[in-house]
Design an enzyme around this catalytic site. Structure first.
Site, PDB file in Angstrom:
ATOM      1  N   HIS A   1       0.873  -1.197   0.000  1.00  0.00           N
ATOM      2  CA  HIS A   1       0.000   0.000   0.000  1.00  0.00           C
ATOM      3  C   HIS A   1       0.901   1.235   0.000  1.00  0.00           C
ATOM      4  O   HIS A   1       1.517   1.565   1.009  1.00  0.00           O
ATOM      5  CB  HIS A   1      -0.913   0.014   1.242  1.00  0.00           C
ATOM      6  CG  HIS A   1      -1.834   1.202   1.284  1.00  0.00           C
ATOM      7  ND1 HIS A   1      -3.185   1.094   1.511  1.00  0.00           N
ATOM      8  CD2 HIS A   1      -1.617   2.527   1.126  1.00  0.00           C
ATOM      9  CE1 HIS A   1      -3.748   2.280   1.490  1.00  0.00           C
ATOM     10  NE2 HIS A   1      -2.808   3.177   1.255  1.00  0.00           N
TER      11      HIS A   1
ATOM     12  N   HIS B   1       1.618   5.405  -1.743  1.00  0.00           N
ATOM     13  CA  HIS B   1       1.273   6.582  -2.550  1.00  0.00           C
ATOM     14  C   HIS B   1       2.559   7.142  -3.163  1.00  0.00           C
ATOM     15  O   HIS B   1       3.469   7.535  -2.441  1.00  0.00           O
ATOM     16  CB  HIS B   1       0.610   7.656  -1.684  1.00  0.00           C
ATOM     17  CG  HIS B   1      -0.652   7.166  -1.046  1.00  0.00           C
ATOM     18  ND1 HIS B   1      -1.876   7.243  -1.662  1.00  0.00           N
ATOM     19  CD2 HIS B   1      -0.867   6.538   0.135  1.00  0.00           C
ATOM     20  CE1 HIS B   1      -2.806   6.699  -0.876  1.00  0.00           C
ATOM     21  NE2 HIS B   1      -2.208   6.258   0.215  1.00  0.00           N
ATOM     22  N   LEU B   2       2.597   7.172  -4.501  1.00  0.00           N
ATOM     23  CA  LEU B   2       3.794   7.671  -5.196  1.00  0.00           C
ATOM     24  C   LEU B   2       3.595   9.054  -5.792  1.00  0.00           C
ATOM     25  O   LEU B   2       4.553   9.670  -6.247  1.00  0.00           O
ATOM     26  CB  LEU B   2       4.200   6.704  -6.316  1.00  0.00           C
ATOM     27  CG  LEU B   2       4.942   5.443  -5.893  1.00  0.00           C
ATOM     28  CD1 LEU B   2       5.178   4.533  -7.106  1.00  0.00           C
ATOM     29  CD2 LEU B   2       6.268   5.774  -5.217  1.00  0.00           C
ATOM     30  N   ARG B   3       2.331   9.547  -5.829  1.00  0.00           N
ATOM     31  CA  ARG B   3       2.026  10.842  -6.455  1.00  0.00           C
ATOM     32  C   ARG B   3       2.469  10.839  -7.930  1.00  0.00           C
ATOM     33  O   ARG B   3       2.574   9.789  -8.536  1.00  0.00           O
ATOM     34  CB  ARG B   3       2.647  12.014  -5.667  1.00  0.00           C
ATOM     35  CG  ARG B   3       2.414  11.985  -4.160  1.00  0.00           C
ATOM     36  CD  ARG B   3       0.958  11.823  -3.746  1.00  0.00           C
ATOM     37  NE  ARG B   3       0.822  12.016  -2.294  1.00  0.00           N
ATOM     38  CZ  ARG B   3      -0.182  11.520  -1.576  1.00  0.00           C
ATOM     39  NH1 ARG B   3      -1.147  10.815  -2.145  1.00  0.00           N
ATOM     40  NH2 ARG B   3      -0.242  11.754  -0.281  1.00  0.00           N
TER      41      ARG B   3
ATOM     42  N   ASN C   1      -5.069   7.361  -6.112  1.00  0.00           N
ATOM     43  CA  ASN C   1      -5.764   8.608  -5.747  1.00  0.00           C
ATOM     44  C   ASN C   1      -4.986   9.844  -6.195  1.00  0.00           C
ATOM     45  O   ASN C   1      -4.642  10.715  -5.413  1.00  0.00           O
ATOM     46  CB  ASN C   1      -6.070   8.670  -4.241  1.00  0.00           C
ATOM     47  CG  ASN C   1      -4.831   8.638  -3.352  1.00  0.00           C
ATOM     48  OD1 ASN C   1      -3.803   8.074  -3.725  1.00  0.00           O
ATOM     49  ND2 ASN C   1      -4.927   9.248  -2.182  1.00  0.00           N
TER      50      ASN C   1
ATOM     51  N   LYS D   1      -9.346  -0.127  -5.973  1.00  0.00           N
ATOM     52  CA  LYS D   1      -9.384   0.517  -4.658  1.00  0.00           C
ATOM     53  C   LYS D   1     -10.706   1.240  -4.435  1.00  0.00           C
ATOM     54  O   LYS D   1     -11.142   2.023  -5.269  1.00  0.00           O
ATOM     55  CB  LYS D   1      -8.226   1.527  -4.572  1.00  0.00           C
ATOM     56  CG  LYS D   1      -8.142   2.287  -3.263  1.00  0.00           C
ATOM     57  CD  LYS D   1      -7.724   1.397  -2.113  1.00  0.00           C
ATOM     58  CE  LYS D   1      -7.849   2.121  -0.779  1.00  0.00           C
ATOM     59  NZ  LYS D   1      -6.611   2.742  -0.337  1.00  0.00           N
TER      60      LYS D   1
ATOM     61  N   HIS E   1     -10.403   1.396   1.767  1.00  0.00           N
ATOM     62  CA  HIS E   1     -10.125   2.343   2.850  1.00  0.00           C
ATOM     63  C   HIS E   1     -11.317   2.206   3.790  1.00  0.00           C
ATOM     64  O   HIS E   1     -12.405   2.685   3.490  1.00  0.00           O
ATOM     65  CB  HIS E   1      -9.982   3.781   2.334  1.00  0.00           C
ATOM     66  CG  HIS E   1      -9.742   4.763   3.438  1.00  0.00           C
ATOM     67  ND1 HIS E   1      -8.534   5.391   3.636  1.00  0.00           N
ATOM     68  CD2 HIS E   1     -10.541   5.179   4.448  1.00  0.00           C
ATOM     69  CE1 HIS E   1      -8.610   6.157   4.717  1.00  0.00           C
ATOM     70  NE2 HIS E   1      -9.827   6.055   5.220  1.00  0.00           N
TER      71      HIS E   1
ATOM     72  N   HIS F   1      -4.642  -0.646   5.697  1.00  0.00           N
ATOM     73  CA  HIS F   1      -4.137   0.129   6.847  1.00  0.00           C
ATOM     74  C   HIS F   1      -5.047   0.052   8.076  1.00  0.00           C
ATOM     75  O   HIS F   1      -5.577   1.041   8.534  1.00  0.00           O
ATOM     76  CB  HIS F   1      -3.827   1.586   6.465  1.00  0.00           C
ATOM     77  CG  HIS F   1      -4.877   2.355   5.712  1.00  0.00           C
ATOM     78  ND1 HIS F   1      -6.215   2.303   5.990  1.00  0.00           N
ATOM     79  CD2 HIS F   1      -4.748   3.227   4.683  1.00  0.00           C
ATOM     80  CE1 HIS F   1      -6.853   3.105   5.172  1.00  0.00           C
ATOM     81  NE2 HIS F   1      -5.992   3.675   4.367  1.00  0.00           N
TER      82      HIS F   1
ATOM     83  N   LEU G   1      -4.754   9.243   8.007  1.00  0.00           N
ATOM     84  CA  LEU G   1      -6.054   8.585   8.081  1.00  0.00           C
ATOM     85  C   LEU G   1      -5.906   7.128   7.683  1.00  0.00           C
ATOM     86  O   LEU G   1      -5.184   6.850   6.718  1.00  0.00           O
ATOM     87  CB  LEU G   1      -7.069   9.289   7.174  1.00  0.00           C
ATOM     88  CG  LEU G   1      -7.514  10.661   7.703  1.00  0.00           C
ATOM     89  CD1 LEU G   1      -8.329  11.398   6.653  1.00  0.00           C
ATOM     90  CD2 LEU G   1      -8.321  10.513   8.985  1.00  0.00           C
TER      91      LEU G   1
ATOM     92  N   ASP H   1       1.567   2.641   3.532  1.00  0.00           N
ATOM     93  CA  ASP H   1       0.722   3.832   3.366  1.00  0.00           C
ATOM     94  C   ASP H   1       1.569   5.102   3.417  1.00  0.00           C
ATOM     95  O   ASP H   1       1.096   6.136   3.883  1.00  0.00           O
ATOM     96  CB  ASP H   1      -0.406   3.871   4.408  1.00  0.00           C
ATOM     97  CG  ASP H   1      -1.488   4.881   4.038  1.00  0.00           C
ATOM     98  OD1 ASP H   1      -1.560   5.278   2.862  1.00  0.00           O
ATOM     99  OD2 ASP H   1      -2.259   5.281   4.940  1.00  0.00           O
TER     100      ASP H   1
ATOM    101  N   HIS I   1       3.201  14.610   1.509  1.00  0.00           N
ATOM    102  CA  HIS I   1       2.511  15.885   1.281  1.00  0.00           C
ATOM    103  C   HIS I   1       3.542  16.999   1.417  1.00  0.00           C
ATOM    104  O   HIS I   1       4.382  16.947   2.323  1.00  0.00           O
ATOM    105  CB  HIS I   1       1.405  16.100   2.323  1.00  0.00           C
ATOM    106  CG  HIS I   1       0.237  15.183   2.144  1.00  0.00           C
ATOM    107  ND1 HIS I   1      -0.819  15.464   1.301  1.00  0.00           N
ATOM    108  CD2 HIS I   1      -0.041  13.986   2.680  1.00  0.00           C
ATOM    109  CE1 HIS I   1      -1.698  14.474   1.341  1.00  0.00           C
ATOM    110  NE2 HIS I   1      -1.249  13.552   2.168  1.00  0.00           N
TER     111      HIS I   1
ATOM    112  N   ALA J   1      -3.706  14.856   5.536  1.00  0.00           N
ATOM    113  CA  ALA J   1      -3.454  13.604   6.256  1.00  0.00           C
ATOM    114  C   ALA J   1      -2.443  12.768   5.491  1.00  0.00           C
ATOM    115  O   ALA J   1      -2.583  12.573   4.290  1.00  0.00           O
ATOM    116  CB  ALA J   1      -4.761  12.829   6.399  1.00  0.00           C
TER     117      ALA J   1
HETATM  118  N1  NCD Z   1      -3.263   7.770   4.691  1.00  0.00           N
HETATM  119  C1  NCD Z   1      -3.391   9.067   4.581  1.00  0.00           C
HETATM  120  O1  NCD Z   1      -3.486   9.754   5.606  1.00  0.00           O
HETATM  121  N2  NCD Z   1      -3.400   9.689   3.379  1.00  0.00           N
HETATM  122  C2  NCD Z   1      -3.388   9.065   2.082  1.00  0.00           C
HETATM  123  C3  NCD Z   1      -4.718   8.514   1.695  1.00  0.00           C
HETATM  124  C4  NCD Z   1      -5.127   7.243   2.400  1.00  0.00           C
HETATM  125  O2  NCD Z   1      -4.445   6.216   2.316  1.00  0.00           O
HETATM  126  O3  NCD Z   1      -6.173   7.221   3.048  1.00  0.00           O
HETATM  127  C5  NCD Z   1      -2.924  10.098   1.056  1.00  0.00           C
HETATM  128  O4  NCD Z   1      -3.070   9.862  -0.154  1.00  0.00           O
HETATM  129  O5  NCD Z   1      -2.395  11.141   1.448  1.00  0.00           O
HETATM  130 ZN    ZN Z   2      -3.100   5.161   1.620  1.00  0.00          ZN
HETATM  131 ZN    ZN Z   3      -6.602   5.148   2.991  1.00  0.00          ZN
END
Ligand code: NCD
Ligand code: ZN
Ligand code: ZN
Length: 349
Positions: A19, A21-23, A47, A105, A142, A180, A225, A253, A257, A269
């Site tokens: 899990h 996030h690579l943006r 996302n 997802k 989620h 998560h 989150l 996760d 940011h 978050a």
């Molecule tokens: N975990 C987080 O707090 N943020 C994640 C989104 C997510 O996994 O819910 C994100 O994309 O920033």
């Molecule tokens: Zn996530």
């Molecule tokens: Zn999430």
């Protein structure tokens, strides 16, 4: 009682992050090497803005990830699709046929970062879920309800009753990952439920409880989150992760940011852990006296669930102190990793 003895070094099969996030864009190029150094593969969250909702969009995103990978590094992005109220069942078949999309997802609308396009009522998606069940495409959840009348700290436990149980009794063969997890209720549900289900657990939810967010003042880098919970929940997660139960596996996760969006009146978050995730997990397992269970959690259980081969090669972590940087580059901005400026006890070599 004597302190739990742990070795000074541990070598395990090369792990994966189930899990992540690579943006995108320049930010992607800055964070990707951190993950590729630690993990062979990662399930890449969809996302983005706009979200990755089609096989074609996932193919293009995958190409951008591979193009951003520094020469000499090996890393395989395992792509996902973002489920919406309007996802076409045929899109699932295309995704399955692609060979590079490994899951779909579900973000409840409004639950987290970039979830505005998420699902408002799961009943809108039953045709799509039936196809997923038929072709064996996993659904990643989620797992938080978004109803304003439900206390923030209860949203995961309520999700189990209101969404997870009805969904799984309607689709008993659908492969589901409860992403998560943060509560003893979720850990217990996943351990005991029937059928194909698993859960990812982050390193920060294994190491920290909600006090961490408020130590000496508000500390936005600990805000993610689902939010960190009470100590009893952290302990239940450690028990689940170190139990050897195949249903629990690693998912950082890691969610970068830009620092100005964390230091804001309404801050984002997400915790950035890609730089030192394996060090964090090793610390959590060492504290529990369960380093012998780390390899299953980090390197074996995930591939088994996703029907993928276990990685070749190994990584080694040594008990060695080092200090995390205060900031990291993040496209045009800066990023503050979790534990910035702190000294940690393990180092990947
Ligand atoms: N975990 C987080 O707090 N943020 C994640 C989104 C997510 O996994 O819910 C994100 O994309 O920033
Ligand atoms: Zn996530
Ligand atoms: Zn999430």
């Amino acid at each position: 009682m004597s302190p739990i003895e742990t070795p000074d070094s541990i070598t395990i099969t090369r792990p994966d992050d189930w899990h992540l996030h690579l943006r995108d864009g320049a930010a992607l190029a800055d964070v990707l090497p951190h993950t590729a150094r630690q993990f062979a593969r990662a399930i890449v969250m969809p996302n983005l803005k706009p979200p990755v909702t089609t096989t074609a969009a996932a193919a293009a995103y995958r190409e951008r990830i591979l193009a951003a990978l520094p020469q000499g590094m090996s890393f395989e992005p395992l792509m996902t699709l973002y489920l919406t109220n309007n996802t076409d069942p045929d899109e699932i078949r295309r995704a399955m046929d692609s060979g590079f999309i490994h899951a779909v997802k579900l973000y409840p609308a409004g639950a987290t970062t970039n979830s505005d396009a998420g699902v408002t009522d799961l009943r809108n998606c039953y045709k799509v879920l039936e196809v997923m069940q038929e072709v064996g495409m996993p659904l990643l959840l989620h797992g938080e309800v978004t109803d304003g009348d439900i206390d923030l700290f209860d949203r995961e436990a309520v999700f189990i009753e209101r969404v997870m149980r009805p969904l799984r009794s309607a689709m008993p063969v659908l492969k589901v990952v409860f992403e998560h997890i943060t509560t003893k209720e979720a850990a217990q549900y996943v351990a005991e439920a029937e059928g194909p289900i698993a859960a990812t657990i982050t390193a920060h939810h294994l190491l920290y409880n909600r006090n961490e967010i408020f130590k000496g003042g508000i500390r936005p880098h600990y805000y993610c989150l689902p939010v960190l919970k009470r100590e009893e929940h952290r302990l239940a997660l450690v028990t689940a992760a170190t139990s050897g139960d195949e249903r629990f596996f690693l998912g950082t996760d890691s969610a970068p940011h830009a620092v100005h969006t964390k230091y804001a009146a309404c801050g984002c978050a997400g915790c950035y852990t890609a730089l030192h995730a394996m060090e964090m997990y090793t610390e959590a397992f060492a504290q529990a006296g369960a380093l012998d269970k780390l390899e299953a959690f980090a390197s074996l259980n995930g591939p088994a669930f996703y029907d993928l081969p276990v990685n070749e090669g190994t990584i080694t972590l040594k008990r060695e102190s080092w200090t995390l940087p205060e900031t990291l580059p993040f496209g045009e901005h800066q990023l503050v990793p979790l534990n910035a400026g702190e000294t940690i006890n393990w180092k990947m070599v």
